[in-house]
Design a protein around this motif. Structure first.
Motif, PDB file in Angstrom:
ATOM      1  N   SER A 223       0.082  39.268  26.993  1.00 30.12           N
ATOM      2  CA  SER A 223      -0.665  40.479  27.339  1.00 30.12           C
ATOM      3  C   SER A 223      -0.071  41.173  28.555  1.00 30.12           C
ATOM      4  O   SER A 223      -0.318  42.354  28.791  1.00 30.12           O
ATOM      5  CB  SER A 223      -2.128  40.126  27.591  1.00 30.12           C
ATOM      6  N   SER A 224       0.752  40.473  29.314  1.00 30.26           N
ATOM      7  CA  SER A 224       1.435  41.067  30.473  1.00 30.26           C
ATOM      8  C   SER A 224       2.607  41.949  30.061  1.00 30.26           C
ATOM      9  O   SER A 224       3.179  42.663  30.890  1.00 30.26           O
ATOM     10  CB  SER A 224       1.964  39.942  31.365  1.00 30.26           C
TER      11      SER A 224
ATOM     12  N   TYR B 266       5.343  40.600  29.055  1.00 25.66           N
ATOM     13  CA  TYR B 266       6.512  39.725  29.178  1.00 25.66           C
ATOM     14  C   TYR B 266       6.465  38.613  28.131  1.00 25.66           C
ATOM     15  O   TYR B 266       5.393  38.147  27.736  1.00 25.66           O
ATOM     16  CB  TYR B 266       6.607  39.129  30.585  1.00 25.66           C
TER      17      TYR B 266
ATOM     18  N   THR C  46       6.938  43.574  39.306  1.00 24.99           N
ATOM     19  CA  THR C  46       6.959  42.385  38.447  1.00 24.99           C
ATOM     20  C   THR C  46       8.344  42.232  37.821  1.00 24.99           C
ATOM     21  O   THR C  46       9.211  43.083  37.975  1.00 24.99           O
ATOM     22  CB  THR C  46       5.925  42.487  37.297  1.00 24.99           C
TER      23      THR C  46
ATOM     24  N   ARG D 252       0.690  36.226  41.296  1.00 24.12           N
ATOM     25  CA  ARG D 252      -0.307  37.059  41.994  1.00 24.12           C
ATOM     26  C   ARG D 252      -1.150  36.216  42.947  1.00 24.12           C
ATOM     27  O   ARG D 252      -1.434  36.623  44.072  1.00 24.12           O
ATOM     28  CB  ARG D 252      -1.216  37.758  40.974  1.00 24.12           C
TER      29      ARG D 252
ATOM     30  N   LEU E  32       2.739  35.043  35.665  1.00 26.67           N
ATOM     31  CA  LEU E  32       2.375  36.242  36.440  1.00 26.67           C
ATOM     32  C   LEU E  32       1.072  36.043  37.200  1.00 26.67           C
ATOM     33  O   LEU E  32       0.929  36.496  38.343  1.00 26.67           O
ATOM     34  CB  LEU E  32       2.298  37.472  35.528  1.00 26.67           C
ATOM     35  N   HIS E  33       0.148  35.344  36.574  1.00 24.18           N
ATOM     36  CA  HIS E  33      -1.116  35.045  37.254  1.00 24.18           C
ATOM     37  C   HIS E  33      -0.848  34.189  38.508  1.00 24.18           C
ATOM     38  O   HIS E  33      -1.372  34.461  39.594  1.00 24.18           O
ATOM     39  CB  HIS E  33      -2.058  34.318  36.288  1.00 24.18           C
TER      40      HIS E  33
ATOM     41  N   ASP F 237       2.239  35.039  30.917  1.00 26.24           N
ATOM     42  CA  ASP F 237       0.948  35.451  31.489  1.00 26.24           C
ATOM     43  C   ASP F 237       0.509  34.470  32.583  1.00 26.24           C
ATOM     44  O   ASP F 237       0.031  34.870  33.644  1.00 26.24           O
ATOM     45  CB  ASP F 237      -0.123  35.531  30.391  1.00 26.24           C
TER      46      ASP F 237
ATOM     47  N   ILE G 195      -4.436  34.182  27.365  1.00 28.07           N
ATOM     48  CA  ILE G 195      -3.639  34.390  28.574  1.00 28.07           C
ATOM     49  C   ILE G 195      -3.315  33.043  29.223  1.00 28.07           C
ATOM     50  O   ILE G 195      -2.196  32.793  29.652  1.00 28.07           O
ATOM     51  CB  ILE G 195      -4.389  35.305  29.570  1.00 28.07           C
TER      52      ILE G 195
END
Lengths: 323, 323
Positions: B220-221, B223, B274, B21, B17-18, B14, B8
């Motif tokens: 893993s997201s 995307y 997202t 967040r 997105l992390h 990934d 990730i």
């Protein structure tokens, strides 16, 4: 110089056609210098470490290579096309070398096309046009360090290239808009069929013709400061594009190493033999790697480049005389 | 770190997105530094001559401006987008400043998108990818001086961007392919109607989804390392593009100064909130020029930029909470 002569001297397409007539060669040599393919003698001279092809020694070798190639081809061709991608690999040092090579070519009397394939929107594309095409930079770069013309990408439509057009008009410069390219997957976008049965490249060609024929852009030769990059795909599409863009000089890449043949490029010219500039890169600048050169047994790489260049010019003259 | 965590940490989408967040803000700030719009105090400090906006003093002012903006916005946003066009205007000096600003932003913990809009064919596009996206340049640039992702142009089809994709896969980097842009004439090419009744931007969107969903690119997201630049034109086309490209993060330019509204950008997100990163540039980095700031009477331009940034983040959070 009369006013009319001065106007011709200032218009990009008129200047280009004049230079083509002087050399009897509607061609340009493409400078895409890959460090891996440079003459071994030159790599040795600059002590280029094969494990570090990004360093200052590599930039120095590429710089000398391009200067030498320009000196060798200048008597035979009217123009060179210099691909900035191969200089960007070296960051600031590479960009400085690019400007220096542009200047060396212009000082040698050549028309220089900066193959930069830029475009963006609004202020961003204005910044690109300012950077890549405008001479009006007092004190920043020496005279002649900016090309006569650049290549641009049409994906944004007209306002993506408008600042380039403005500079072309004001400074007697030119641009070549990508219409049809020579890579295998070009058809994924350029070959898409539209609702009227034509292809995307035809549509872009029509747009480019409309832009090219605007007031003040067409010179006394009938050609515009806005030209088109057209790589022949098949005879019907080349004929169609030639008809669609009567005011556009075609910059025709891919002769030689990229596999375009004489018959294919012939259709890029009008019946009077004008309208296209055929580019060859690897078949000329790396001629010392070719079988013909190895059989000839010449010792100096410059002689091979000159022979490759003369062979290229001869091939294009044959294309035109065979029509 | 487990193997899964490491994977990730290495995958661009990934990671993005992390970071989104962590900051609760699916946004990035665009750095398009035009010397004319810099704070007067900064121009005075660097003694920028209004008649010479191409010189070293201008580069120094832009360099300091970008560093300060990055420091101000870093606590509030996960990412910045840096437009290289505004640095190319200064040739080698500008390119050096660009690398330095990229490094400053990455060192500040931000994800950096290099807005370079490159693409070419064959060896040329490989050289661009090497220059603009690859970290693997021992000794040439300091660590972190290359962006996490870049923007690229789709006009050549897949092989025009393939070297960028290869680097993304190998080095945990990303790219955003231009699909729909915000400029007035974008429709001339992107809005053309195809034989199946869809538009060119839909076709390019479908291509990008196909490229994005290839083996090894989706994290893993869900995307991909390949995202898309999508500027909303109208609600139906935005919804269509969002459906067409389930694996693509959308980079959404034009919020604020370019006129895109909250309702328009809302459709770039999936129902789970997202899928999009909204970019604002001038409304944040030149916030000191805005009416809101002038009414507030703050004296320091940095405070205005921070207020503009927080206002931007708040607006995008409202977009998402109002859905």
């Amino acid at each position: 110089m009369t006013d009319q002569q001065a106007a011709i001297a200032r218009h990009f397409a008129d200047r280009f056609l004049h230079a083509i007539r002087e050399k009897n060669a509607p061609v340009c040599v493409g400078l895409d210098p890959a460090i891996e393919r440079l003459p071994k003698a030159l790599l040795a001279k600059h002590a280029v470490d094969p494990g570090d092809t990004h360093g200052s020694a590599a930039v120095a070798a590429i710089h000398e290579f391009c200067r030498e190639v320009i000196d060798v081809v200048a008597p035979h061709v009217p123009a060179v096309k210099i691909n900035i991608a191969f200089f960007e690999r070296f960051y600031a040092e590479g960009v400085r070398a690019y400007s220096s090579i542009v200047k060396h070519a212009r000082d040698a009397g050549l028309i220089v096309i900066g193959d930069v394939k830029r475009a963006d929107i609004g202020h961003s594309t204005a910044a690109y046009a300012d950077a890549q095409l405008s001479d009006a930079r007092p004190g920043r770069l020496p005279d002649g360090a900016i090309p006569d013309a650049v290549t641009v990408n049409p994906y944004f439509g007209f306002d993506g290239i408008e600042p380039f057009v403005r500079i072309a008009r004001e400074q007697g410069k030119g641009l070549f808009v990508l219409v049809q390219t020579s890579n295998p997957s070009a058809g994924e976008v350029q070959g898409v069929v539209l609702s009227d049965g034509t292809q995307m490249s035809d549509h872009v060609g029509s747009l480019v013709q409309r832009w090219a024929s605007a007031a003040g852009l067409v010179g006394s030769s009938g050609y515009s400061a806005i030209g088109a990059v057209v790589s022949p795909r098949d005879l019907p599409s080349t004929k169609r594009l030639r008809t669609l863009m009567p005011n556009c000089l075609f910059l025709v890449p891919g002769f030689g190493a990229q596999g375009r043949t004489a018959g294919e490029v012939a259709e890029c010219f009008k019946p009077d033999g004008t309208g296209a500039i055929v580019a060859a890169s690897r078949s000329v600048i790396y001629a010392y790697d070719g079988d013909a050169h190895k059989q000839a047994g010449a010792s100096d790489w410059r002689c091979a480049v000159e022979a490759g260049c003369k062979e290229f010019v001869r091939a294009i003259r044959t294309v035109l005389s065979d029509r």
